[in-house]
Write a protein that holds these residues in place. Structure first.
Motif, mmCIF file in Angstrom:
data_model
loop_
_atom_site.group_PDB
_atom_site.id
_atom_site.type_symbol
_atom_site.label_atom_id
_atom_site.label_comp_id
_atom_site.label_asym_id
_atom_site.label_seq_id
_atom_site.Cartn_x
_atom_site.Cartn_y
_atom_site.Cartn_z
ATOM 1 N N PHE A 1 -4.755 3.766 0.622
ATOM 2 C CA PHE A 1 -5.216 3.559 -0.898
ATOM 3 C C PHE A 1 -6.624 2.930 -0.635
ATOM 4 O O PHE A 1 -7.471 3.175 -1.438
ATOM 5 C CB PHE A 1 -4.177 2.522 -1.207
ATOM 6 C CG PHE A 1 -4.794 1.752 -2.450
ATOM 7 C CD1 PHE A 1 -5.186 2.156 -3.532
ATOM 8 C CD2 PHE A 1 -5.361 0.294 -2.307
ATOM 9 C CE1 PHE A 1 -5.290 1.432 -4.575
ATOM 10 C CE2 PHE A 1 -5.964 -0.502 -3.343
ATOM 11 C CZ PHE A 1 -5.838 0.226 -4.483
ATOM 12 N N GLU B 1 0.798 -0.959 -0.025
ATOM 13 C CA GLU B 1 -0.075 -0.005 -0.046
ATOM 14 C C GLU B 1 0.885 1.320 -0.014
ATOM 15 O O GLU B 1 0.513 2.319 -0.640
ATOM 16 C CB GLU B 1 -1.072 0.032 1.144
ATOM 17 C CG GLU B 1 -1.713 1.275 1.242
ATOM 18 C CD GLU B 1 -2.721 1.207 2.187
ATOM 19 O OE1 GLU B 1 -3.203 2.222 3.025
ATOM 20 O OE2 GLU B 1 -3.299 0.147 2.615
ATOM 21 N N ARG C 1 0.499 4.082 -3.129
ATOM 22 C CA ARG C 1 0.013 5.121 -2.606
ATOM 23 C C ARG C 1 0.887 6.374 -3.301
ATOM 24 O O ARG C 1 0.362 7.499 -3.461
ATOM 25 C CB ARG C 1 0.030 5.617 -1.094
ATOM 26 C CG ARG C 1 -0.433 6.565 -0.456
ATOM 27 C CD ARG C 1 -1.978 6.838 -0.763
ATOM 28 N NE ARG C 1 -2.742 8.173 -0.241
ATOM 29 C CZ ARG C 1 -2.374 9.198 -0.912
ATOM 30 N NH1 ARG C 1 -2.002 9.187 -2.291
ATOM 31 N NH2 ARG C 1 -3.137 10.371 -0.416
#
Length: 348
Positions: A193, A98, A102
């Motif tokens: 996210f 993530e 991101r």
């Protein structure tokens, strides 16, 4: 003159999950395996461990070209791999961090962005090898599905054999890359996210061409320009006090008794309405979209595209009107272990 040659003969391809994980993300796998204590556990020598690791790496390198097009892995006859193991190889190859996604979410998946991977690796602590794999996977999926008709999630699942959850994640990544939503602003850093994926799910379901006509090309990729143009008419809801009061009355009547934070929504209605309408009015601009906290905290359905009226009985706030935590989203659910809800969006 003598030479040593290691030979291994077998039928079923052996997949060591730990070595596979190392192959995906790191370059010093042997050293990491030594530090894990595997030599003491198995009684093997360092030379045997080196040979074992390299043997696995050779197998994974040969498999990689098949992982780029997962259906080929299922239909090839060279590697005898059980279906459950095939699914594991595919799912882990396309898994992502993530923190990494991101950093690239909404950016063009081009060579220019790829040049920034060194900096992203340093910032996130994710190895450069892993960053490159993840970026290449995003770009590969995007290139395959960008011209396809039909559901974005279904197309990804069909061509990459990903689980439903991971396919939905990739659908969000592809959607943001295609529409170039700007997600890197400082005021958006508190959003994860999972939060953006939740927004993407709603936009795909309600704002794209496919939400109007299931036969449209690129149905889940492109925002409906006519709908976005209609959204500009919503400015009347904040410019005209009588309409603002009527809108508030209609919304409050529809939501009274259904929300745990109704009183806060009612008290902040003017600010919430202004923030959302300002975002809606700017979505037709010919530049990268800026997905601000207002749209993250409050995503509308598409009543204008079907009803063509400015005063909306069900309100543009009917999906997510809360200034606090949102209710659990339906089909999307939690993503990568994160709660299926958004943090509070700042009210200006």
């Amino acid at each position: 003159m003598t030479s040593e040659l290691d030979i291994f003969v077998g039928n079923t391809t052996l997949i060591d999950e730990d070595v596979y994980r190392l192959w995906l993300d790191v370059t010093d796998a042997v050293a990491l395996r030594v530090r894990s204590g595997i030599l003491e556990q198995t009684g093997a020598t360092a030379a045997v461990l080196q040979s074992d690791t390299m043997d696995h790496y050779r197998t994974f390198h040969m498999l990689e070209r098949l992982l780029h097009a997962p259906p080929k892995l299922l239909h090839q006859l060279i590697f005898q791999i059980p279906p459950s193991r095939q699914a594991l190889l595919i799912e882990r190859y396309y898994a992502f961090d993530e923190a990494f996604v991101r950093e690239v979410l909404g950016k063009k998946l081009s060579k220019g962005t790829k040049k920034d991977l060194d900096d992203i690796s340093t910032k996130t602590g994710i190895t450069l090898k892993s960053c490159r794999r993840q970026f290449d996977n995003f770009k590969r999926v995007f290139k395959v599905v960008e011209e396809m008709r039909g559901s974005l999630v279904d197309n990804i699942q069909q061509h990459f054999l990903l689980s439903d959850r991971l396919a939905r994640d990739y659908a969000a990544i592809v959607f943001f890359a295609n529409n170039r939503f700007e997600t890197g602003k400082k005021k958006l850093q508190y959003l994860s996210f999972g939060d953006f994926a939740f927004c993407a799910e709603l936009m795909i379901q309600n704002w794209t061409l496919g939400a109007v006509d299931s036969q449209m090309d690129d149905m889940d990729m492109d925002l409906d320009k006519e709908f976005l143009q209609d959204l500009k008419e919503l400015k009347v809801l904040v410019a005209d006090k009588d309409l603002l009061d009527l809108h508030k009355s209609l919304v409050c009547t529809a939501l009274r008794g259904k929300l745990g934070v109704f009183s806060e929504m009612e008290a902040n209605f003017k600010n919430l309405s202004r923030g959302l309408v300002n975002v809606a009015a700017k979505l037709t601009h010919n530049k990268d979209y800026s997905l601000g906290p207002a749209v993250c905290g409050t995503l509308p359905l598409r009543p204008l595209a079907t009803q063509r009226r400015a005063v909306l009985p069900e309100s543009v706030f009917s999906v997510c009107p809360l200034p606090r935590w949102l209710p659990t989203p339906g089909p999307l659910g939690p993503l990568h272990g994160h709660p299926p809800r958004l943090p509070p969006a700042p009210v200006s």
